[in-house]
Write a protein that holds these residues in place. Sequence first.
Motif, PDB file in Angstrom:
ATOM      1  N   ALA A 106     -16.566  -3.888   7.495  1.00 16.04           N
ATOM      2  CA  ALA A 106     -15.841  -3.781   8.691  1.00 16.04           C
ATOM      3  C   ALA A 106     -14.623  -4.239   9.312  1.00 16.04           C
ATOM      4  N   PHE A 107     -14.773  -5.018   8.480  1.00 18.45           N
ATOM      5  CA  PHE A 107     -12.893  -6.124   8.806  1.00 18.45           C
ATOM      6  C   PHE A 107     -12.419  -5.812   7.287  1.00 18.45           C
ATOM      7  N   PHE A 108     -12.788  -6.006   6.167  1.00 15.61           N
ATOM      8  CA  PHE A 108     -12.292  -5.861   5.421  1.00 15.61           C
ATOM      9  C   PHE A 108     -11.876  -4.746   4.987  1.00 15.61           C
ATOM     10  N   GLY A 109     -12.638  -3.443   5.559  1.00 14.75           N
ATOM     11  CA  GLY A 109     -12.142  -2.075   5.304  1.00 14.75           C
ATOM     12  C   GLY A 109     -10.602  -1.757   6.663  1.00 14.75           C
ATOM     13  N   TYR A 110     -10.876  -2.413   7.040  1.00 16.57           N
ATOM     14  CA  TYR A 110      -9.803  -2.586   8.187  1.00 16.57           C
ATOM     15  C   TYR A 110      -8.357  -2.944   7.270  1.00 16.57           C
ATOM     16  N   THR A 111      -8.465  -4.752   6.498  1.00 21.76           N
ATOM     17  CA  THR A 111      -7.065  -5.199   6.603  1.00 21.76           C
ATOM     18  C   THR A 111      -7.007  -4.644   4.988  1.00 21.76           C
ATOM     19  N   ASP A 112      -7.349  -3.904   3.964  1.00 22.24           N
ATOM     20  CA  ASP A 112      -7.437  -3.173   3.148  1.00 22.24           C
ATOM     21  C   ASP A 112      -5.780  -2.731   3.363  1.00 22.24           C
ATOM     22  N   VAL A 113      -6.145  -1.540   4.287  1.00 21.23           N
ATOM     23  CA  VAL A 113      -5.300  -0.602   4.552  1.00 21.23           C
ATOM     24  C   VAL A 113      -4.943  -1.007   6.094  1.00 21.23           C
ATOM     25  N   VAL A 114      -4.301  -2.429   6.067  1.00 21.72           N
ATOM     26  CA  VAL A 114      -3.611  -2.423   8.007  1.00 21.72           C
ATOM     27  C   VAL A 114      -2.351  -2.148   7.563  1.00 21.72           C
ATOM     28  N   GLU A 130       0.524  -1.321  -0.283  1.00 19.98           N
ATOM     29  CA  GLU A 130       0.047   0.151  -0.003  1.00 19.98           C
ATOM     30  C   GLU A 130       0.738   1.019  -0.195  1.00 19.98           C
ATOM     31  N   THR A 131       2.014   1.382   0.820  1.00 21.03           N
ATOM     32  CA  THR A 131       2.058   2.400   1.054  1.00 21.03           C
ATOM     33  C   THR A 131       3.202   3.155  -0.569  1.00 21.03           C
ATOM     34  N   PRO A 132       3.508   1.901  -0.992  1.00 14.10           N
ATOM     35  CA  PRO A 132       4.582   1.948  -2.772  1.00 14.10           C
ATOM     36  C   PRO A 132       3.343   2.850  -2.888  1.00 14.10           C
ATOM     37  N   ILE A 133       1.933   2.147  -3.846  1.00 16.13           N
ATOM     38  CA  ILE A 133       1.341   2.173  -4.504  1.00 16.13           C
ATOM     39  C   ILE A 133       1.016   3.333  -3.733  1.00 16.13           C
ATOM     40  N   LEU A 134       0.932   3.910  -2.924  1.00 14.86           N
ATOM     41  CA  LEU A 134       0.036   5.365  -2.815  1.00 14.86           C
ATOM     42  C   LEU A 134       1.455   6.463  -3.748  1.00 14.86           C
ATOM     43  N   THR A 135       2.305   5.478  -3.079  1.00 16.86           N
ATOM     44  CA  THR A 135       3.219   6.956  -3.923  1.00 16.86           C
ATOM     45  C   THR A 135       3.612   7.272  -5.062  1.00 16.86           C
ATOM     46  N   ASN A 136       3.741   5.840  -5.255  1.00 21.59           N
ATOM     47  CA  ASN A 136       3.552   5.796  -7.233  1.00 21.59           C
ATOM     48  C   ASN A 136       2.781   6.141  -7.957  1.00 21.59           C
ATOM     49  N   PHE A 137       1.414   6.149  -7.168  1.00 22.94           N
ATOM     50  CA  PHE A 137       0.381   6.424  -8.380  1.00 22.94           C
ATOM     51  C   PHE A 137      -0.571   7.809  -7.612  1.00 22.94           C
ATOM     52  N   ASN A 138       0.550   7.939  -6.598  1.00 22.52           N
ATOM     53  CA  ASN A 138      -0.372   9.447  -5.922  1.00 22.52           C
ATOM     54  C   ASN A 138      -1.815   9.268  -5.883  1.00 22.52           C
ATOM     55  N   LEU A 139      -1.767   8.611  -5.251  1.00 16.41           N
ATOM     56  CA  LEU A 139      -3.382   8.076  -4.881  1.00 16.41           C
ATOM     57  C   LEU A 139      -3.584   8.682  -3.145  1.00 16.41           C
ATOM     58  N   ASN A 140      -5.237   9.469  -3.693  1.00 15.11           N
ATOM     59  CA  ASN A 140      -6.179   9.348  -1.569  1.00 15.11           C
ATOM     60  C   ASN A 140      -6.449   8.160  -1.436  1.00 15.11           C
ATOM     61  N   LEU A 141      -6.619   7.996  -0.267  1.00 14.27           N
ATOM     62  CA  LEU A 141      -7.249   6.663   0.710  1.00 14.27           C
ATOM     63  C   LEU A 141      -9.056   6.219  -0.612  1.00 14.27           C
ATOM     64  N   ALA A 142      -9.658   7.297  -0.567  1.00 15.92           N
ATOM     65  CA  ALA A 142     -10.947   6.764  -1.618  1.00 15.92           C
ATOM     66  C   ALA A 142     -10.282   5.861  -2.952  1.00 15.92           C
ATOM     67  N   GLU A 143      -9.308   6.881  -3.589  1.00 18.07           N
ATOM     68  CA  GLU A 143      -8.530   6.362  -5.006  1.00 18.07           C
ATOM     69  C   GLU A 143      -8.329   5.101  -4.712  1.00 18.07           C
ATOM     70  N   TYR A 144      -7.767   4.247  -3.582  1.00 18.95           N
ATOM     71  CA  TYR A 144      -7.007   3.570  -3.262  1.00 18.95           C
ATOM     72  C   TYR A 144      -8.546   1.932  -2.785  1.00 18.95           C
ATOM     73  N   ASN A 145      -8.614   2.595  -1.826  1.00 19.60           N
ATOM     74  CA  ASN A 145      -9.943   1.941  -1.522  1.00 19.60           C
ATOM     75  C   ASN A 145     -10.927   1.164  -3.438  1.00 19.60           C
ATOM     76  N   PHE A 146     -10.889   1.906  -4.082  1.00 15.70           N
ATOM     77  CA  PHE A 146     -11.967   1.997  -5.226  1.00 15.70           C
ATOM     78  C   PHE A 146     -10.909   0.299  -5.479  1.00 15.70           C
ATOM     79  N   LEU A 147      -9.508   0.311  -5.978  1.00 15.06           N
ATOM     80  CA  LEU A 147      -9.198  -0.773  -6.103  1.00 15.06           C
ATOM     81  C   LEU A 147      -9.765  -1.967  -5.922  1.00 15.06           C
ATOM     82  N   TYR A 148     -10.073  -2.231  -4.141  1.00 11.79           N
ATOM     83  CA  TYR A 148     -11.038  -3.048  -4.181  1.00 11.79           C
ATOM     84  C   TYR A 148     -12.256  -3.094  -4.085  1.00 11.79           C
ATOM     85  N   SER A 149     -12.639  -1.994  -4.056  1.00 13.99           N
ATOM     86  CA  SER A 149     -14.279  -2.216  -5.119  1.00 13.99           C
ATOM     87  C   SER A 149     -14.716  -2.105  -6.288  1.00 13.99           C
ATOM     88  N   ILE A 150     -13.664  -2.069  -7.422  1.00 10.75           N
ATOM     89  CA  ILE A 150     -13.838  -2.850  -8.255  1.00 10.75           C
ATOM     90  C   ILE A 150     -13.788  -4.190  -8.184  1.00 10.75           C
TER      91      ILE A 150
END
Length: 460
Positions: free
Chosen positions: A255-263, A42-62
Motif C-alpha cells: 500500500a505505501f510503496f505502491g503510492y510512493t513509486d508513482v507519487v 516518472e513523467t519523462p520516463i513514461l513519455t520517452n519510453f512510451n510506458l503504461n502504468l503496469a510497465e512502469y510499475n514492473f520496473l519496481y517489481s523486477i
Amino acid sequence: MQRRAFFEHTTPPKWAKWTALLLIQLSTFNHHFSFDNLQALETPILTNFNLNLAEYNFLYSITDLPSLFFPLLVQGFADSKGTGWVLWFMTSVVCFGQLVVALAGYLDSYYLLLLGRFIYGCLLESQLVVTQMTLHWWFKMSEYSFAISLQPFMMGVAKCLNSYFVPRIYQSTESIGQTLFICFLICSGSAVTSFFYYLLEKKYFGTPKRADSEIELAHLRQQRKQEKREYLSQVLDFKLPFWLLVLNYCFVSGAFFGYTDVVNDFIHRRYQLTSGEAGELVMVLYVIITILSPIMGEIATIGHTRKNTLLIFSNGFLVIGQAALIYFEGNPKMDAVVPMVFFGLFWGSYQPLIYPLIRDSIRRKKYVGLAYGIASVLHCFGILLMPLVGASISDYYAENKEINYLVYTYFLLGLSVIALILAIATFFVVWRNQKRRRPSYFEAVEETVAIENTESVTNN
C-alpha cells in the motif's frame, strides 16, 4: 556461529560503536536515494519510453523479485564471511546496478533498464537485512530501538534529497541518462562508507575463523547442516504474533510503496503541478519521517502491548492518507500536502516499531537474522506483486491509454484496510495471552537471558 560469538564476547569502545552506527547507516544511503530515482523522473520516463502504468510499475517489481529469495540466505553468508565484508560487497553490487540503469537512460532502452534494476535489486533488501543483523550484534536491546530508528531517518534524508534535486537535475540536463549517472556518482559514496565499516569491524572483531584441518572442516560442514535443519524447524516454531506482524508488513509495503513509486507523476497529473513543485510536496512526507523516526525509536522501548497499540494507530494513519487521496478536493497544494502528512506520520512511526516487534516475537535470538529475512521476503513480495496488480487493474479501466490513478488508489486503500485489520488482530492475540497469564509469545527477559546463555555455552 563464530561470528555471533565475536560480537557477544567482545566489547569495543563507545566511539567505535557510534562510528559503526554512522557508517552502517550511510552505507544504506544508496538504497534509499537510488530506489526512487525513477519516481522523481516518472513523467519523462513514461513519455520517452512510451510506458503504461503496469510497465512502469514492473520496473519496481523486477527490482524486488530477487529479494524473494536472497534475504533468507543472508545469515549463513554473513556468519561465514563476516557482516562487514558482506555489507561492502552488497553495497558495491547495488552501485553497479545503478550504473547499468544510467546507461539504459542514455540509450533509451527499456529492457536494459529492466536489467539494471534487476542487478540493482539482487542484493538490495539483503543489504538492509545485513545492517539490521549488524546493529543487533553491536547494540543491546535498550539501544537497539534507537539504532534501528535511524534507518527510516536515513531513508527520509535520502528521499528528501531525491525528491528535491533529481527533478531539478533533469530540468537542467534535459537528459534521463545524465541525471541517472549523476545519481550513480552520488550513491557511490555508500560503497566507500561500507568499506570503512568493513575495516572497523575487522579491527575489533577480526575475520571469521577458517578451518585449519580436514577434521575441523568436516566438523564445520556438519555444524552448518545442523544449523540448516534448525532453521527449518525454527520457521515452523514461530508463533502466531510473528506471522501476523510479517503479513501486516507485507500489505503495508504494497500500500505505501505502491503510492510512493508513482507519487511525483500522481501529483503532477492530478493537481497540474510541475515535477519540481511535486517534488517539493513529496519532501513533506520524508521530512516528517526524518523527524519522527528517532523519537519513535525511543518510544519503542516500552512494553509489547503498548507497542502493538501504537502499531494500530500507525496503520490508521496509512488508511487516512489513502482515503484523503480519493476524497479531498479544493486547493491543489493543500490536497496534496494532507496525504503527505499522514503518510509521513505512518512510516515515521511504523518502521521503528515493526522490527523491534518482530525481534521480540521470536524466542531464540540466534534466529533473529532468519526472522528478519522472512520479514524482508514478505515485504518485497508486497512491493513486487501488489502495486503491479493494482496497476494492471488500473490500465484495464483506463480510457485512451490515459493513466487511471483513481482505480489504483482505491486498490491501495483496500490493502491498507487489510493491514489495519492484521494490526488489530496482533494486538488482541498478545492481549489474550497476557490476560490468560500464559507464557507470552514475547518471552520474558529472564527466559531470554537463560536461553541465550545456554546457547552461548553450547557454541563455545
